[in-house]
Design a protein around this motif. Sequence first.
Motif, PDB file in Angstrom:
ATOM      1  N   LEU A  25      -6.749 -14.538   4.653  1.00  0.00           N
ATOM      2  CA  LEU A  25      -6.659 -13.764   3.416  1.00  0.00           C
ATOM      3  C   LEU A  25      -5.227 -13.768   2.873  1.00  0.00           C
ATOM      4  N   VAL A  26      -4.259 -13.646   3.770  1.00  0.00           N
ATOM      5  CA  VAL A  26      -2.858 -13.686   3.328  1.00  0.00           C
ATOM      6  C   VAL A  26      -2.578 -15.034   2.674  1.00  0.00           C
ATOM      7  N   GLY A  29      -3.375 -15.347  -0.722  1.00  0.00           N
ATOM      8  CA  GLY A  29      -2.568 -14.548  -1.650  1.00  0.00           C
ATOM      9  C   GLY A  29      -2.736 -13.049  -1.509  1.00  0.00           C
ATOM     10  N   ASP A  30      -3.511 -12.615  -0.533  1.00  0.00           N
ATOM     11  CA  ASP A  30      -3.769 -11.184  -0.375  1.00  0.00           C
ATOM     12  C   ASP A  30      -2.675 -10.542   0.493  1.00  0.00           C
ATOM     13  N   ILE A  31      -1.680  -9.975  -0.134  1.00  0.00           N
ATOM     14  CA  ILE A  31      -0.537  -9.417   0.586  1.00  0.00           C
ATOM     15  C   ILE A  31      -0.935  -8.170   1.379  1.00  0.00           C
ATOM     16  N   ALA A  32      -1.937  -7.445   0.894  1.00  0.00           N
ATOM     17  CA  ALA A  32      -2.370  -6.240   1.628  1.00  0.00           C
ATOM     18  C   ALA A  32      -2.789  -6.594   3.051  1.00  0.00           C
ATOM     19  N   SER A  33      -3.386  -7.764   3.211  1.00  0.00           N
ATOM     20  CA  SER A  33      -3.786  -8.187   4.557  1.00  0.00           C
ATOM     21  C   SER A  33      -2.564  -8.432   5.439  1.00  0.00           C
TER      22      SER A  33
END
Lengths: 191, 420
Positions: A25-26, A29-33
């Motif tokens: 996920l990171v 582009g998912d920085i929250a992950s």
Amino acid sequence: MDADQQVRKLANRVTKALETELLDLVLSGDIASFGKLCDRYYNSIVAIAYSVLTDHHLAEDAAQETFLRALKNLKKLKSKDKFGSWLARICRNVAKDMIKKELRGIDIENLLPLTDGGNDEHENQAVKQAMGRLSLSERELIVLRYYNSMSHEQMSSVLGLSKAAINNRLVRSRKKIAKHLQNNGFAGIEL
Amino acid sequence: MNQQNNKKPLGELISRAVGRENLKFDFSKWKVQNQKEIQDFQVQIKHSGINNPVLTNIWRMIMNKTMTKLAAAAAIIAIVVVGMYYLGVSPDGAGVVWADVLRNMEASQTVTFTFEWEKEFEESGYWWGEGTILVKGPYRRTDATSGIRYGDGPPHEDATVEIMDLSRQNRFVELHPSQKLAYYAPDHGGSDTLLTYDGLKKNFRDGTEECLGEVEIDGRQAICFRLSTDDKEFTVWADPDTALPIRIERTAKEGIDKTVLSNIAFDVELSDELFDMTLPEDYCVMNMATEEFKVPFELTEAHLVEELTTTARGLGGTFPTRFGRGRPGEEALEKYFAETRRAVPVEGGGTPMLGTEFLKRLPEDSDWQYVGEDVKLGDAKKPVCWWKTPGSKTYRVIYGDLSIRDIEPGDLPKIPWLEE
């Protein structure tokens, strides 16, 4: 290995798979992950940094720098199931860089924290002296174990060592500390 | 330095010297402090072609759960008796001491026995089983039927054969004849069940023993020993004439965890064929080291349907949140994670993992999508997943009732999170 250990082993595999998912996920582009991964490893990474820097505040700074370097280099991570030990390697480098940069003559015997109270203080000093005599890898192991009550599974994840190896080294390191304490007048130490 | 009067655990002293509690990473603050670097990272990702999460092996792992639990159940058999030689004790048994039994165990080469066990695990799990174990030099073999049940759920039983060769870096096979499925490890394999042979010897060496004298067991006289370790108690009945165990019981000091070994025979002839690790040609074989899965037939969408069905049944009739792919995001991931914990084995579910394998082997441009989250098994209106076969202009769409329809791209069902 008994059934409970097997269950823990399964849980460990689930955790690894979940981490792989988070890394994927990171990388999409998912920085929250990435935040989730940082949460998972924060204690371990601070502990590793502390075993080099022997200062709580510096160790936390090192952990934050470690996560930044990890994010920048995440695409270079070859084995996602070894994220923890990869992070630990970065952390050791960050901590060593901090020492070089600040030219700190860090002495673990002086920097480990003190507590109030006569006997406690003596004991803490003696423990610090004993830890200062350990090799860096031994000290890292002891700090990981006792910094925030880390389990063998968590330690295995960041050190890339089997639990048996961790256990053996822990026993060895604890014996060295106990011996130092006994040589310095502390009787009645239970291993 | 003053002498300390009271005994103090070393761990407590170290914790007090270096320990900290409640460390918490402030990710929001970190993000603000490193805003530029994070933006750079996201730009790099955007231009690097790295996109959606790839298929992961988490579902494979879930499907392995049955195997793992059952293998673990067998692993409870921590009381594996080693073959014993008669090394000489007094004829009336009065001279049989625990050291004789231990010495004979160390010298043993072959042994066979039957075993039964039961154990509680986690909060509501229960294992049971029975079988035989054969030990010959570096070889171990178990033929067992194991059962498992979670809470009030249905019991699930499976028969397995496990063989291990300690002389070849723990080469290992585990066969599931009912599913024509095998797990194989060329080295460093791991059936803890079979490795408990060594564990038992260690337990017996490390334990504190007590001789309870001569007693009657199974209609014959025996010398009874009781041993205790940190978490287990063992009772060993030894033949007074041979100083060989004839029955062993192991119980945990806490909770339900009991194993009984009986019909113990030593120095029996065991053919090498019993330890032949050749894999049957018509079995699906998982290499445990590489996770490569060899299937001796062509995989079709029927295998996908079968695995989806089994999975949904294991979750009480609802399809999982994710299957290879699915709704992205942390919340979905956590939900999916929780599902893996409560998934229960399904009776007659066929060979596991074939659907996942079908999925993994789809061409990259097949545009696989999984949208089955919360869809009920039998729901003919809601789609579960779709993909495009090579050269086709339409999609194959599986619905909750397991029907498969060919749908034009423009007519694919609208899923809110896919539209975002």
